[in-house]
Design a protein around this motif. Structure first.
Motif, PDB file in Angstrom:
ATOM      1  N   LEU A 277       2.498  30.893  46.133  1.00  0.00           N
ATOM      2  CA  LEU A 277       3.772  31.276  45.542  1.00  0.00           C
ATOM      3  C   LEU A 277       4.795  30.154  45.532  1.00  0.00           C
ATOM      4  CD1 LEU A 277       4.156  34.823  47.122  1.00  0.00           C
ATOM      5  CD2 LEU A 277       3.576  34.280  44.765  1.00  0.00           C
ATOM      6  N   VAL A 278       4.559  29.088  46.306  1.00  0.00           N
ATOM      7  CA  VAL A 278       5.539  28.004  46.379  1.00  0.00           C
ATOM      8  C   VAL A 278       4.953  26.661  45.961  1.00  0.00           C
ATOM      9  CG1 VAL A 278       6.963  29.146  48.130  1.00  0.00           C
ATOM     10  CG2 VAL A 278       5.072  27.659  48.850  1.00  0.00           C
ATOM     11  N   LYS A 279       3.754  26.652  45.397  1.00  0.00           N
ATOM     12  CA  LYS A 279       3.139  25.408  44.947  1.00  0.00           C
ATOM     13  C   LYS A 279       3.590  25.054  43.534  1.00  0.00           C
ATOM     14  CE  LYS A 279      -1.068  25.956  47.740  1.00  0.00           C
ATOM     15  NZ  LYS A 279      -2.534  26.195  47.715  1.00  0.00           N
TER      16      LYS A 279
ATOM     17  N   ARG B 115      14.010  40.458  40.030  1.00  0.00           N
ATOM     18  CA  ARG B 115      14.799  41.008  41.142  1.00  0.00           C
ATOM     19  C   ARG B 115      15.856  40.024  41.628  1.00  0.00           C
ATOM     20  NH1 ARG B 115      17.587  43.011  44.024  1.00  0.00           N
ATOM     21  NH2 ARG B 115      17.271  44.643  45.590  1.00  0.00           N
ATOM     22  N   TYR B 116      15.744  38.750  41.197  1.00  0.00           N
ATOM     23  CA  TYR B 116      16.736  37.741  41.549  1.00  0.00           C
ATOM     24  C   TYR B 116      17.640  37.376  40.373  1.00  0.00           C
ATOM     25  CZ  TYR B 116      14.125  37.449  45.826  1.00  0.00           C
ATOM     26  OH  TYR B 116      13.520  37.784  47.012  1.00  0.00           O
ATOM     27  N   ARG B 117      17.166  37.593  39.184  1.00  0.00           N
ATOM     28  CA  ARG B 117      18.010  37.478  37.981  1.00  0.00           C
ATOM     29  C   ARG B 117      17.367  38.316  36.908  1.00  0.00           C
ATOM     30  NH1 ARG B 117      22.279  34.702  36.723  1.00  0.00           N
ATOM     31  NH2 ARG B 117      22.864  34.359  34.554  1.00  0.00           N
ATOM     32  N   ALA B 118      18.135  39.244  36.342  1.00  0.00           N
ATOM     33  CA  ALA B 118      17.544  40.295  35.520  1.00  0.00           C
ATOM     34  C   ALA B 118      17.057  39.804  34.165  1.00  0.00           C
ATOM     35  CB  ALA B 118      18.547  41.434  35.336  1.00  0.00           C
ATOM     36  N   THR B 119      17.730  38.807  33.581  1.00  0.00           N
ATOM     37  CA  THR B 119      17.388  38.409  32.220  1.00  0.00           C
ATOM     38  C   THR B 119      16.976  36.942  32.177  1.00  0.00           C
ATOM     39  OG1 THR B 119      19.718  37.906  31.765  1.00  0.00           O
ATOM     40  CG2 THR B 119      18.917  40.084  31.159  1.00  0.00           C
ATOM     41  N   PRO B 120      16.022  36.598  31.303  1.00  0.00           N
ATOM     42  CA  PRO B 120      15.607  35.198  31.171  1.00  0.00           C
ATOM     43  C   PRO B 120      16.693  34.357  30.521  1.00  0.00           C
ATOM     44  CG  PRO B 120      14.512  36.555  29.532  1.00  0.00           C
ATOM     45  CD  PRO B 120      15.259  37.501  30.423  1.00  0.00           C
ATOM     46  N   THR B 121      16.641  33.043  30.771  1.00  0.00           N
ATOM     47  CA  THR B 121      17.576  32.096  30.166  1.00  0.00           C
ATOM     48  C   THR B 121      16.786  30.896  29.669  1.00  0.00           C
ATOM     49  OG1 THR B 121      17.967  31.003  32.282  1.00  0.00           O
ATOM     50  CG2 THR B 121      19.476  32.790  31.674  1.00  0.00           C
ATOM     51  N   THR B 122      17.349  30.186  28.723  1.00  0.00           N
ATOM     52  CA  THR B 122      16.695  28.985  28.196  1.00  0.00           C
ATOM     53  C   THR B 122      17.454  27.718  28.558  1.00  0.00           C
ATOM     54  OG1 THR B 122      17.856  29.257  26.088  1.00  0.00           O
ATOM     55  CG2 THR B 122      15.653  30.226  26.273  1.00  0.00           C
TER      56      THR B 122
ATOM     57  N   GLY C 246      12.930  35.051  55.237  1.00  0.00           N
ATOM     58  CA  GLY C 246      13.048  35.753  53.969  1.00  0.00           C
ATOM     59  C   GLY C 246      13.803  34.966  52.919  1.00  0.00           C
ATOM     60  N   ARG C 247      13.549  35.321  51.660  1.00  0.00           N
ATOM     61  CA  ARG C 247      14.181  34.663  50.511  1.00  0.00           C
ATOM     62  C   ARG C 247      15.074  35.652  49.795  1.00  0.00           C
ATOM     63  NH1 ARG C 247      12.027  34.611  45.265  1.00  0.00           N
ATOM     64  NH2 ARG C 247      13.061  33.135  43.845  1.00  0.00           N
ATOM     65  N   MET C 248      16.312  35.262  49.639  1.00  0.00           N
ATOM     66  CA  MET C 248      17.311  36.103  48.974  1.00  0.00           C
ATOM     67  C   MET C 248      18.482  35.207  48.603  1.00  0.00           C
ATOM     68  SD  MET C 248      18.532  37.909  52.544  1.00  0.00           S
ATOM     69  CE  MET C 248      16.859  37.884  53.177  1.00  0.00           C
TER      70      MET C 248
ATOM     71  N   LEU D 180       7.957  37.646  52.142  1.00  0.00           N
ATOM     72  CA  LEU D 180       8.908  36.584  52.433  1.00  0.00           C
ATOM     73  C   LEU D 180       9.430  35.901  51.179  1.00  0.00           C
ATOM     74  CD1 LEU D 180       7.135  35.117  55.567  1.00  0.00           C
ATOM     75  CD2 LEU D 180       9.009  36.767  55.461  1.00  0.00           C
ATOM     76  N   VAL D 181       8.621  35.797  50.142  1.00  0.00           N
ATOM     77  CA  VAL D 181       9.077  35.163  48.899  1.00  0.00           C
ATOM     78  C   VAL D 181       9.832  36.155  48.021  1.00  0.00           C
ATOM     79  CG1 VAL D 181       8.330  34.018  46.771  1.00  0.00           C
ATOM     80  CG2 VAL D 181       7.270  33.407  48.959  1.00  0.00           C
ATOM     81  N   PHE D 182       9.374  37.402  47.973  1.00  0.00           N
ATOM     82  CA  PHE D 182      10.025  38.446  47.186  1.00  0.00           C
ATOM     83  C   PHE D 182      10.621  39.491  48.133  1.00  0.00           C
ATOM     84  CE2 PHE D 182       6.635  36.736  44.399  1.00  0.00           C
ATOM     85  CZ  PHE D 182       7.454  36.193  43.424  1.00  0.00           C
TER      86      PHE D 182
END
Length: 708
Positions: free
Chosen positions: A246-248, A297-304, A353-355, A460-462
């Motif tokens: 998940l972190v590679k 869960r950390y940002r609801a919408t995609p961005t470019t 944890g990640r938040m 821990l990642v999510f």
């Protein structure tokens, strides 16, 4: 869109407490995003297990498998009469509360008999040979050797001799609108400025000196411990998620080394003398794929695109790139740095944890384990606790690895009043207070996941998804949370939640559309390492003159200083609570400030304002050395809504221009400020509330040159 292209109006900021500029730059307009927490805890696990496989839900794999998205979608300087009982007491810091300061005032206001001065300002050089700040020539190279921008978490650590020490300060984000004069930029200029932004953020570690204990501090150019940590500094991942898929990324196929730190907000100082920092609004730095529930869960919408423009030339900030889809997973951690060793490698602790960490604050429990309390600073997110596996020892070397292993918990609050008595207005229930009990629900036990359907690495990642799954209580933006070193009770600042619906209030979050915030007092019932607690609301914030349902622990509300949007907390040697605020200008029309609140005796709940920061600034990182008669704050984003051509603050130099020939007007400089007693008589023409080196009274060469 890059920062230099932003055009911000009030329409860009429809709700919340911050100005549109602050909201766009600091948290990427999180309050305008759809709510990231769409869970309905009683049935979330059914949704996760029946509708989605675990791997689809989280988007596992180095290339980021596409999963099924969960649908979401008064005059300054005047003494404040207050309650007429006179100065508050606390060590050597007796003071008469100041009057609330109107949000249009560009001044740093302190009580009668006190003065203020900057310890260090954005752009002050930390190393020999580094030039002073030059607004006409802002470069990444010089900024890497200068004090960073937008000061947040702060600590002042004195050495045993009392004459030397070290200052550590977070630098959360930048605002080019009050840094650079030109607006139009090409690709080369975006890169030039982008590299400058990278070096303006992170941390500064700065040595201090003074004549004797109790005196104000001066900073040292070229101090042995001086250090800048930036978005380019190498960090080590520790704990169970280090090395996981998940972190590679392509640049780090081992998943163990991260380049840089982002969004460093509040923090804490450990009992073994290291500094913890929370990586908060990291999502706004990435062109955000948001193609799995784990990312959404950390940002609801995609961005470019992003405000910094880094994704245009640095592929690791483009999460749409399959080689770097996991790069956002490498941010959002608690970071630990050793201020004593400028050659040490900082760590990111995955076991915690990640938040969107506001910070982390450690207390040693009765069983000698290190217990860290953490808030996830977003509306409707959670309160967490981490308990180390090993015990704190007399070996500093061993303690440096304490936070790499342990167990993570999330809080669930229960009220003790009938639901019908929680009306959403803030009116007290029949028993006269908002209170109840709570449980710390484990997410990991013995270092291993106890959340059904989640591996340890996924927990821990999510972490937000794992906390959703166990039924944690949605809170009104949990920001700073700190244990009182004198009593062991824990104080949680809930800054606000204007989006809390009337149907979603509960006894721990009892106000619909909570614009003013509140503070909860937590008492661990089985020790700091235990899993049960009691709680009560200490403060329901606001201006009592306009809000009848404010509450101040039972203290007469007409006799307190109005307070709104509590953010960071600290304690003095007697165990009194000190609160800094972020958002008062847009909620009660006053500049943000620092407030003292006694927690015991007849004055429990008596909010007293000690200082106010300048126009459009936020009060951060309070440090209370009351036995020495010293108070320190970090002043973040003064004059945030201005520009180089038309500044809205001149703090802290209050100069007329930095370079008149170039047409560059004076610009505000985020700074660390110290406040202390004025032992000199007031001279004609010298206003009170301004230090010997403060507003209008700088030493020779100030501003521009190193002061010491």
């Amino acid at each position: 869109m890059t920062l230099t292209e932003l055009e911000l109006t009030s329409a860009d900021h429809a709700r919340g407490k911050r100005s549109p500029v602050t909201c766009a730059l600091k948290c990427a307009n999180a309050c305008l995003e759809p709510d990231c927490n769409t869970s309905h805890n009683p049935h979330f696990r059914d949704i996760a297990s029946a509708a989605l496989s675990r791997r689809a839900l989280l988007g596992i794999g180095a290339a980021g498998a596409f999963g099924i998205a969960i649908a979401a979608a008064t005059p300054t300087g005047a003494a404040y009469a207050g309650d007429g009982r006179g100065p508050g007491k606390g060590g050597d810091l007796e003071f008469a509360p100041i009057a609330p300061v109107a949000s249009t005032v560009d001044d740093f206001t302190v009580p009668e008999g006190y003065v203020w001065e900057p310890v260090i300002r954005w752009g002050d050089p930390l190393f020999a040979g580094v030039p002073a700040l030059d607004f006409a020539n802002l470069t990444a190279e010089t900024q890497a050797g200068q004090f960073g921008y937008n000061s947040d978490y702060l600590d002042i650590l004195a050495d045993p001799n009392g004459k030397t020490g070290v200052l550590v300060n977070n630098h959360e984000y930048v605002n080019p609108g009050i840094m650079f004069a030109a607006a139009a930029v090409d690709a080369a200029e975006i890169r030039r400025r982008g590299d400058f932004y990278k070096n303006a953020q992170g941390f500064s570690v700065v040595e201090l000196t003074r004549k004797s204990s109790g005196e104000p501090w001066n900073y040292v150019v070229g101090g042995r411990r001086n250090r800048r940590i930036t978005v380019e500094t190498r960090f080590e991942l520790t704990g169970p998620a280090a090395g996981s898929d998940l972190v590679k990324t392509a640049a780090d196929p081992e998943g163990r080394w991260v380049q840089g730190t982002l969004g460093n907000c509040a923090g804490g100082t450990t009992p073994w003398g290291t500094i913890l920092s929370g990586e908060e609004n990291f999502d706004g730095y990435f062109a955000w794929a948001a193609d799995t529930a784990g990312q959404q869960r950390y940002r609801a919408t995609p961005t470019t695109s992003t405000a910094t423009g880094w994704e245009t030339y640095d592929p690791r900030f483009d999460a749409h790139d399959a080689d770097y889809v996991n790069e956002p997973n490498r941010f959002g951690w608690i970071v630990e740095i050793d201020p004593e060793d400028p050659t040490s490698t900082p760590k990111k602790h995955t076991a915690m944890g990640r938040m969107k960490h506001e910070g982390a604050n450690v207390i040693v429990g009765r069983d000698r384990r290190a217990v860290a309390y953490m808030g996830d600073d977003q509306a409707n997110d959670y309160l967490y606790k981490f308990v180390s596996k090993d015990r704190v020892s007399g070996s500093r070397k061993k303690n440096l690895s304490l936070l790499s292993e342990g167990d993570l918990y999330v809080a669930k609050f229960s009220g003790n009043s009938p639901a019908g008595e929680i009306t959403g207005t803030g009116a007290l229930p029949a028993d006269g207070k908002f209170d109840g009990s709570g449980a710390w629900i484990p997410l990991t036990a013995n270092g291993v996941s106890v959340v059904p359907g989640f591996t340890t690495e996924e927990v821990l990642v999510f972490t937000r998804l794992a906390a959703d799954a166990v039924g944690a209580t949605k809170m009104d933006r949990p920001e700073d949370v700190e244990p009182n070193p004198k009593t062991g009770k824990v104080y949680l600042a809930l800054t606000n939640n204007s989006g809390r619906a009337a149907t979603a209030v509960d006894e721990a979050n009892p106000v619909t559309g909570n614009r003013y915030g509140h503070v909860i007092e937590i008492t661990e019932t089985a020790g700091q390492s235990g899993t049960t607690f009691g709680w009560s609301i200490l403060l329901l914030c606001g201006d009592p003159a306009t809000n009848a349902n404010t509450y101040f622990a039972g203290y007469p509300k007409e006799l307190v200083s109005p307070i709104s949007c509590p953010d960071n907390v600290a304690f003095d040697s007697e165990g009194n609570l000190w609160i800094s605020t972020d958002g008062a200008p847009s909620t009660i029309g006053r500049n943000d400030g620092l407030f003292k609140v006694p927690l015991e005796g007849r004055e429990r709940g008596r909010v007293q304002q000690f200082l106010a920061v300048p126009r459009e600034a936020e009060t951060c990182g309070p440090v209370i050395h009351d036995r020495e008669g010293l108070v320190f704050v970090a002043v973040q984003h003064p004059g945030e809504n201005g520009s180089v051509a038309a500044p809205r603050s001149y703090f802290p130099d209050y100069a007329t221009a930095h370079d008149p020939a170039a047409g560059i007007a004076a610009a505000p400089r985020p700074s660390v400020v110290q406040v202390y007693r004025d032992e000199e008589p007031v001279k004609p023409g010298r206003p009170r509330g301004r230090g010997r080196r403060g507003h209008g009274h700088g030493p020779k060469g100030f501003p521009g040159e190193p002061r010491w």
